[in-house]
Design a protein around this motif. Structure first.
Motif, PDB file in Angstrom:
ATOM      1  N   GLY A   1     -31.456   9.787   6.809  1.00  0.00           N
ATOM      2  CA  GLY A   1     -31.198  11.130   7.299  1.00  0.00           C
ATOM      3  C   GLY A   1     -29.825  11.638   6.894  1.00  0.00           C
ATOM      4  N   ALA A   2     -29.313  11.128   5.781  1.00  0.00           N
ATOM      5  CA  ALA A   2     -27.986  11.510   5.297  1.00  0.00           C
ATOM      6  C   ALA A   2     -28.100  12.627   4.265  1.00  0.00           C
ATOM      7  CB  ALA A   2     -27.280  10.303   4.678  1.00  0.00           C
TER       8      ALA A   2
ATOM      9  N   THR B   1     -23.198  13.268   6.676  1.00  0.00           N
ATOM     10  CA  THR B   1     -23.068  11.816   6.543  1.00  0.00           C
ATOM     11  C   THR B   1     -23.443  11.367   5.138  1.00  0.00           C
ATOM     12  OG1 THR B   1     -25.333  11.457   7.332  1.00  0.00           O
ATOM     13  CG2 THR B   1     -23.566  11.383   8.988  1.00  0.00           C
ATOM     14  N   VAL B   2     -23.058  10.123   4.844  1.00  0.00           N
ATOM     15  CA  VAL B   2     -23.347   9.517   3.544  1.00  0.00           C
ATOM     16  C   VAL B   2     -24.003   8.156   3.760  1.00  0.00           C
ATOM     17  CG1 VAL B   2     -21.074   8.385   3.301  1.00  0.00           C
ATOM     18  CG2 VAL B   2     -22.369   9.012   1.246  1.00  0.00           C
ATOM     19  N   THR B   3     -24.804   7.752   2.785  1.00  0.00           N
ATOM     20  CA  THR B   3     -25.439   6.445   2.773  1.00  0.00           C
ATOM     21  C   THR B   3     -25.231   5.839   1.390  1.00  0.00           C
ATOM     22  OG1 THR B   3     -27.496   5.231   3.208  1.00  0.00           O
ATOM     23  CG2 THR B   3     -27.718   7.337   2.081  1.00  0.00           C
ATOM     24  N   ALA B   4     -25.412   4.533   1.285  1.00  0.00           N
ATOM     25  CA  ALA B   4     -25.266   3.851  -0.006  1.00  0.00           C
ATOM     26  C   ALA B   4     -26.466   2.940  -0.238  1.00  0.00           C
ATOM     27  CB  ALA B   4     -23.980   3.031  -0.035  1.00  0.00           C
ATOM     28  N   ALA B   5     -26.956   2.950  -1.475  1.00  0.00           N
ATOM     29  CA  ALA B   5     -28.029   2.052  -1.907  1.00  0.00           C
ATOM     30  C   ALA B   5     -27.491   1.277  -3.101  1.00  0.00           C
ATOM     31  CB  ALA B   5     -29.276   2.851  -2.290  1.00  0.00           C
ATOM     32  N   GLU B   6     -27.308  -0.021  -2.918  1.00  0.00           N
ATOM     33  CA  GLU B   6     -26.598  -0.812  -3.917  1.00  0.00           C
ATOM     34  C   GLU B   6     -27.423  -1.980  -4.430  1.00  0.00           C
ATOM     35  OE1 GLU B   6     -22.348  -1.450  -2.871  1.00  0.00           O
ATOM     36  OE2 GLU B   6     -22.993  -0.692  -0.907  1.00  0.00           O
ATOM     37  N   SER B   7     -27.304  -2.198  -5.723  1.00  0.00           N
ATOM     38  CA  SER B   7     -27.871  -3.384  -6.336  1.00  0.00           C
ATOM     39  C   SER B   7     -26.722  -4.249  -6.851  1.00  0.00           C
ATOM     40  CB  SER B   7     -28.853  -3.003  -7.447  1.00  0.00           C
ATOM     41  OG  SER B   7     -29.504  -4.158  -7.947  1.00  0.00           O
ATOM     42  N   CYS B   8     -26.172  -3.936  -8.007  1.00  0.00           N
ATOM     43  CA  CYS B   8     -25.167  -4.802  -8.635  1.00  0.00           C
ATOM     44  C   CYS B   8     -23.881  -4.952  -7.832  1.00  0.00           C
ATOM     45  CB  CYS B   8     -24.859  -4.326 -10.050  1.00  0.00           C
ATOM     46  SG  CYS B   8     -24.118  -2.679 -10.144  1.00  0.00           S
ATOM     47  N   THR B   9     -23.571  -4.022  -6.953  1.00  0.00           N
ATOM     48  CA  THR B   9     -22.348  -4.111  -6.154  1.00  0.00           C
ATOM     49  C   THR B   9     -22.555  -4.849  -4.832  1.00  0.00           C
ATOM     50  OG1 THR B   9     -22.798  -1.875  -5.376  1.00  0.00           O
ATOM     51  CG2 THR B   9     -21.177  -2.114  -7.151  1.00  0.00           C
ATOM     52  N   GLY B  10     -23.770  -5.140  -4.476  1.00  0.00           N
ATOM     53  CA  GLY B  10     -24.064  -5.988  -3.334  1.00  0.00           C
ATOM     54  C   GLY B  10     -23.415  -5.610  -2.016  1.00  0.00           C
ATOM     55  N   GLY B  11     -23.201  -4.334  -1.775  1.00  0.00           N
ATOM     56  CA  GLY B  11     -22.630  -3.886  -0.513  1.00  0.00           C
ATOM     57  C   GLY B  11     -21.150  -3.529  -0.580  1.00  0.00           C
ATOM     58  N   LEU B  12     -20.549  -3.617  -1.766  1.00  0.00           N
ATOM     59  CA  LEU B  12     -19.120  -3.316  -1.895  1.00  0.00           C
ATOM     60  C   LEU B  12     -18.795  -1.843  -1.651  1.00  0.00           C
ATOM     61  CD1 LEU B  12     -18.216  -5.530  -4.991  1.00  0.00           C
ATOM     62  CD2 LEU B  12     -17.678  -5.980  -2.584  1.00  0.00           C
ATOM     63  N   ILE B  13     -19.717  -0.945  -1.979  1.00  0.00           N
ATOM     64  CA  ILE B  13     -19.483   0.479  -1.723  1.00  0.00           C
ATOM     65  C   ILE B  13     -19.482   0.726  -0.219  1.00  0.00           C
ATOM     66  CG2 ILE B  13     -20.443   2.810  -1.975  1.00  0.00           C
ATOM     67  CD1 ILE B  13     -21.414   1.883  -4.803  1.00  0.00           C
TER      68      ILE B  13
ATOM     69  N   THR C   1     -16.638   1.700   4.886  1.00  0.00           N
ATOM     70  CA  THR C   1     -16.483   1.324   6.294  1.00  0.00           C
ATOM     71  C   THR C   1     -15.161   0.614   6.579  1.00  0.00           C
ATOM     72  OG1 THR C   1     -17.733  -0.727   5.967  1.00  0.00           O
ATOM     73  CG2 THR C   1     -18.975   1.232   6.696  1.00  0.00           C
ATOM     74  N   ALA C   2     -14.335   0.423   5.574  1.00  0.00           N
ATOM     75  CA  ALA C   2     -12.983  -0.117   5.800  1.00  0.00           C
ATOM     76  C   ALA C   2     -12.107   0.903   6.520  1.00  0.00           C
ATOM     77  CB  ALA C   2     -12.346  -0.519   4.468  1.00  0.00           C
ATOM     78  N   VAL C   3     -12.546   2.145   6.528  1.00  0.00           N
ATOM     79  CA  VAL C   3     -11.800   3.235   7.150  1.00  0.00           C
ATOM     80  C   VAL C   3     -12.147   3.306   8.634  1.00  0.00           C
ATOM     81  CG1 VAL C   3     -11.470   5.743   7.172  1.00  0.00           C
ATOM     82  CG2 VAL C   3     -11.783   4.533   4.998  1.00  0.00           C
ATOM     83  N   GLY C   4     -11.120   3.304   9.469  1.00  0.00           N
ATOM     84  CA  GLY C   4     -11.344   3.476  10.900  1.00  0.00           C
ATOM     85  C   GLY C   4     -12.023   4.807  11.173  1.00  0.00           C
ATOM     86  N   GLY C   5     -13.011   4.802  12.039  1.00  0.00           N
ATOM     87  CA  GLY C   5     -13.729   6.028  12.374  1.00  0.00           C
ATOM     88  C   GLY C   5     -14.863   6.361  11.427  1.00  0.00           C
ATOM     89  N   SER C   6     -15.141   5.468  10.478  1.00  0.00           N
ATOM     90  CA  SER C   6     -16.196   5.756   9.492  1.00  0.00           C
ATOM     91  C   SER C   6     -17.583   5.864  10.122  1.00  0.00           C
ATOM     92  CB  SER C   6     -16.203   4.714   8.379  1.00  0.00           C
ATOM     93  OG  SER C   6     -16.344   3.410   8.905  1.00  0.00           O
ATOM     94  N   SER C   7     -17.733   5.376  11.337  1.00  0.00           N
ATOM     95  CA  SER C   7     -19.040   5.511  12.000  1.00  0.00           C
ATOM     96  C   SER C   7     -19.394   6.969  12.253  1.00  0.00           C
ATOM     97  CB  SER C   7     -19.066   4.736  13.316  1.00  0.00           C
ATOM     98  OG  SER C   7     -18.086   5.247  14.204  1.00  0.00           O
ATOM     99  N   GLY C   8     -18.409   7.850  12.168  1.00  0.00           N
ATOM    100  CA  GLY C   8     -18.666   9.269  12.338  1.00  0.00           C
ATOM    101  C   GLY C   8     -19.250   9.941  11.113  1.00  0.00           C
ATOM    102  N   TRP C   9     -19.228   9.256   9.962  1.00  0.00           N
ATOM    103  CA  TRP C   9     -19.723   9.890   8.726  1.00  0.00           C
ATOM    104  C   TRP C   9     -20.458   8.940   7.774  1.00  0.00           C
ATOM    105  CZ3 TRP C   9     -17.188   7.511   4.758  1.00  0.00           C
ATOM    106  CH2 TRP C   9     -15.936   6.952   5.059  1.00  0.00           C
ATOM    107  N   PHE C  10     -20.387   7.632   8.012  1.00  0.00           N
ATOM    108  CA  PHE C  10     -21.167   6.684   7.196  1.00  0.00           C
ATOM    109  C   PHE C  10     -22.374   6.277   8.001  1.00  0.00           C
ATOM    110  CE2 PHE C  10     -22.458   2.496   5.718  1.00  0.00           C
ATOM    111  CZ  PHE C  10     -22.627   2.755   4.367  1.00  0.00           C
ATOM    112  N   GLU C  11     -23.564   6.588   7.477  1.00  0.00           N
ATOM    113  CA  GLU C  11     -24.792   6.347   8.234  1.00  0.00           C
ATOM    114  C   GLU C  11     -25.241   4.894   8.142  1.00  0.00           C
ATOM    115  OE1 GLU C  11     -27.952   6.220  10.465  1.00  0.00           O
ATOM    116  OE2 GLU C  11     -26.505   7.850  10.512  1.00  0.00           O
ATOM    117  N   ARG C  12     -25.459   4.400   6.938  1.00  0.00           N
ATOM    118  CA  ARG C  12     -25.910   3.016   6.734  1.00  0.00           C
ATOM    119  C   ARG C  12     -25.911   2.707   5.250  1.00  0.00           C
ATOM    120  NH1 ARG C  12     -31.972   3.945   8.898  1.00  0.00           N
ATOM    121  NH2 ARG C  12     -30.762   5.324  10.214  1.00  0.00           N
ATOM    122  N   GLY C  13     -26.008   1.408   4.951  1.00  0.00           N
ATOM    123  CA  GLY C  13     -26.073   0.969   3.565  1.00  0.00           C
ATOM    124  C   GLY C  13     -27.275   0.073   3.343  1.00  0.00           C
ATOM    125  N   TYR C  14     -27.777   0.113   2.135  1.00  0.00           N
ATOM    126  CA  TYR C  14     -28.917  -0.714   1.731  1.00  0.00           C
ATOM    127  C   TYR C  14     -28.485  -1.574   0.551  1.00  0.00           C
ATOM    128  CZ  TYR C  14     -31.532   2.870   4.287  1.00  0.00           C
ATOM    129  OH  TYR C  14     -31.985   3.730   5.235  1.00  0.00           O
TER     130      TYR C  14
END
Length: 162
Positions: A93-94, A21-33, A38-51
């Motif tokens: 846990g990613a 799985t992958v996670t994202a920690a963003e400042s200047c992009t404000g959640g765009l990553i 998560t725009a991809v269908g089924g991303s819940s199988g490999w995208f854990e969470r974003g900060y």
């Protein structure tokens, strides 16, 4: 130019094949990553969470970025993004992670960190990779370039890990 949804889908295929799985920690992009992934269908199988840790306090509280790093070098620095991606992966846990912190503008730049300066970090099972980029354009263009670069580099790192 690479389509972000197609790129995110390829990243997802790599991660699914690896059972990781992958996670994202963003400042200047404000959640765009996280939004691009998560725009991809089924991303819940490999995208854990974003900060979204836009403030310095959020970076410290949510991702355990040492305040001394921020006070000493500023939020837009290599040690800060490295700590962001490490903290995000540990908490989520990613196995893979992306972190970004930058000056998207229009203000906030300085001679040593002009508008467009972005530090990026990627966590891989082999360790952390960091990079400094200076993107041009307005705020929206800088943020978009940051997302695109972050995902292209993640895809490259995933291919290298095959």
């Amino acid at each position: 130019m690479v389509d972000l949804e197609q790129l995110a889908g390829q990243i997802g295929q790599f991660l699914l094949a690896r059972g990781e799985t992958v996670t994202a920690a963003e400042s200047c992009t404000g959640g765009l990553i996280a939004a691009a992934l998560t725009a991809v269908g089924g991303s819940s199988g490999w995208f854990e969470r974003g900060y979204v840790t836009y403030s310095n306090l959020a970076k410290s509280e949510m991702l355990d970025v040492p305040a001394a790093f921020i006070e000493g070098l500023g939020a837009v620095s290599e040690p800060v993004v490295a700590a962001m991606v490490q903290g995000a992966c540990e908490r989520a846990g990613a196995q893979w992670g992306i972190a970004v912190s930058g000056v998207a503008g229009p203000g906030g730049g300085s001679p040593d960190k002009p508008v467009g300066t972005v530090w990026l970090a990627w966590a891989t099972p082999q360790g952390i990779v960091t990079e400094r980029q200076v993107f041009s354009g307005d705020r929206a263009q800088i943020r978009e370039a940051t997302v695109r670069h972050a995902l292209l580099r993640l895809e490259d790192l995933l291919q290298q890990a095959r």
